[in-house]
Design an enzyme around this catalytic site. Structure first.
Site, short mmCIF file in Angstrom:
data_model
loop_
_atom_site.label_atom_id
_atom_site.label_comp_id
_atom_site.label_asym_id
_atom_site.label_seq_id
_atom_site.Cartn_x
_atom_site.Cartn_y
_atom_site.Cartn_z
N SER A 189 0.83 -1.20 0.00
CA SER A 189 0.00 0.00 0.00
C SER A 189 0.87 1.25 0.00
O SER A 189 1.60 1.51 -0.95
CB SER A 189 -0.96 -0.04 1.19
OG SER A 189 -1.98 0.90 1.07
N ASP A 301 -10.64 -3.38 -4.56
CA ASP A 301 -9.77 -2.41 -3.91
C ASP A 301 -9.79 -1.14 -4.76
O ASP A 301 -9.56 -1.20 -5.97
CB ASP A 301 -8.34 -2.99 -3.85
CG ASP A 301 -7.34 -2.10 -3.13
OD1 ASP A 301 -7.63 -0.91 -2.89
OD2 ASP A 301 -6.25 -2.60 -2.80
N HIS A 331 -8.23 -5.13 0.05
CA HIS A 331 -6.90 -4.51 0.15
C HIS A 331 -5.88 -5.26 1.01
O HIS A 331 -4.77 -5.52 0.55
CB HIS A 331 -7.08 -3.07 0.64
CG HIS A 331 -5.83 -2.26 0.63
ND1 HIS A 331 -5.23 -1.81 -0.53
CD2 HIS A 331 -5.06 -1.81 1.66
CE1 HIS A 331 -4.15 -1.11 -0.23
NE2 HIS A 331 -4.02 -1.10 1.09
#
Length: 361
Positions: A189, A301, A331
């Site tokens: 991320s 996501d 995610h």
């Protein structure tokens, strides 16, 4: 189970995504996240007073973390602003080194890892389970970096800290028994954004050896189109997943807004900061001659369109890139390998890809 035993669902799955989610992912979400508030649903000050209350219990769903030979923490100076961060170095056991077959003249490849959390939350423990698995199963050293976080340390401090950390790895390669020609970067991320930025910076620094690989997991790639509030305008965003997955589990658009407002600010300088390649690596002047990329995305996501776009940007520039999108996953699925078969597949994929990348040098 009686009705009195069923927790009330503070965050039930949104109707727009229920049918698209993998049933195992949905079950995990309903058990561990649906009954609790997320950090982005309270003011930052409230979250900061009791972080555990708003933190997903990853340890309940991650697989067993293997023992390693050592996992020493180093205090490393950083420059902008001056300070100090922790860097944790995981070293595989002799059996793992022998099994991995990557040792050359007493030196091992290394992967510098940067945790996720929207540049606002997280720390060394965020990726501990994955770091231990990659260390042991690949047979490489893992360097896990605890960069400083917003809002106390806003953009670009997360990347400048991380750049200092990567340079520290190369400077101390001999003492750490790291092969400087086989160093890669990885992140999840926000951490994947940092890893992508470091790949760009490293390419342009003639004093550093070429990076071996960049492993970008559910990456943040473009910070320009997340609004300060409300929904995205379909006519103004190039990323369809912002629209389709506004109410995605674990990382809905509202959570991205909360993170980005703390990381990039909400003042008149926000757009300029978002246009900095250190926040949006997709806007860099060139994506040629970068370390080969391994991009891993979750299908459900809001960031999946960004990851796909970066893969296309890299390949168009001649940089090798492998993209895989895990169907029905949200995610943070990569950390759920204790109970989710697709998460186990993801970890196996990472192990195999890293072994291949480090064997090439």
């Amino acid at each position: 189970m009686g009705s009195n035993d069923v927790p009330s669902l503070v965050n039930p799955l949104h109707p727009s995504i229920v049918e698209r989610l993998d049933p195992v992912f949905a079950e995990i979400y309903n058990r561990y996240q649906a009954p609790r508030l997320r950090a982005d649903q309270v003011p930052y000050e409230v979250y900061n007073k009791d972080r555990g209350r708003y933190t997903f219990p990853t340890a309940k769903v991650s697989g067993e973390s293997p023992d390693v030979a050592s996992n020493k923490i180093y205090k490393v100076p950083v420059s902008n602003p001056p300070g100090e961060i922790n860097i944790q170095v995981y070293v595989p056991t002799p059996d793992a080194i022998a099994s991995g077959g990557l040792e050359r003249e007493g030196l091992l490849p290394a992967l510098a890892n940067f945790h996720g959390g929207g540049f606002v939350i997280g720390g060394l423990d965020s990726d501990e389970s994955l770091c231990r698995k990659l260390c042991q199963r690949v047979g490489c050293i893992i360097v896990n970096v605890d960069y400083r976080l917003a809002p106390e340390y806003p953009h670009p401090i997360s990347t400048t800290d991380s750049w200092d950390a990567l340079r520290w790895v190369f400077k101390n390669a001999d003492n750490l028994k790291i092969d400087p020609t086989r160093v890669g970067v990885s992140g999840l991320s926000a951490g994947a954004c940092i890893a992508a930025v470091l790949a760009l910076l490293a390419r342009d620094d003639p004093s550093l050896p070429r990076l071996a690989v960049q492993l970008l997991i559910v990456p943040v790639i473009d910070a320009r189109f997340i609004p300060k509030e409300g929904s995205c305008d379909p006519a103004k965003t190039p990323y369809k997943s912002y629209i389709d997955f506004e109410f995605a589990p674990m990382l809905p658009l509202n959570r991205l807004i909360w993170f980005y407002n703390l990381w990039l600010g909400t003042d008149e300088g926000r757009a300029e900061r978002a246009n900095d390649f250190r926040a949006s690596p997709i806007v860099a002047d060139s994506h040629a001659n970068l370390a080969p990329a391994i991009i891993r995305c979750a299908e459900i996501d809001p960031l999946v369109s960004e990851g796909t776009a970066y893969h296309e940007k890299l390949t168009a520039a001649g940089t090798p890139s492998k993209l895989k999108i895990y169907k029905g996953q949200g995610h943070p699925f990569g950390h759920w390998d204790g109970v989710n078969p697709t998460s186990k597949e993801f970890v196996n994929d990472c192990v195999n890809e890293l072994k291949a990348a480090f064997a090439k040098k």
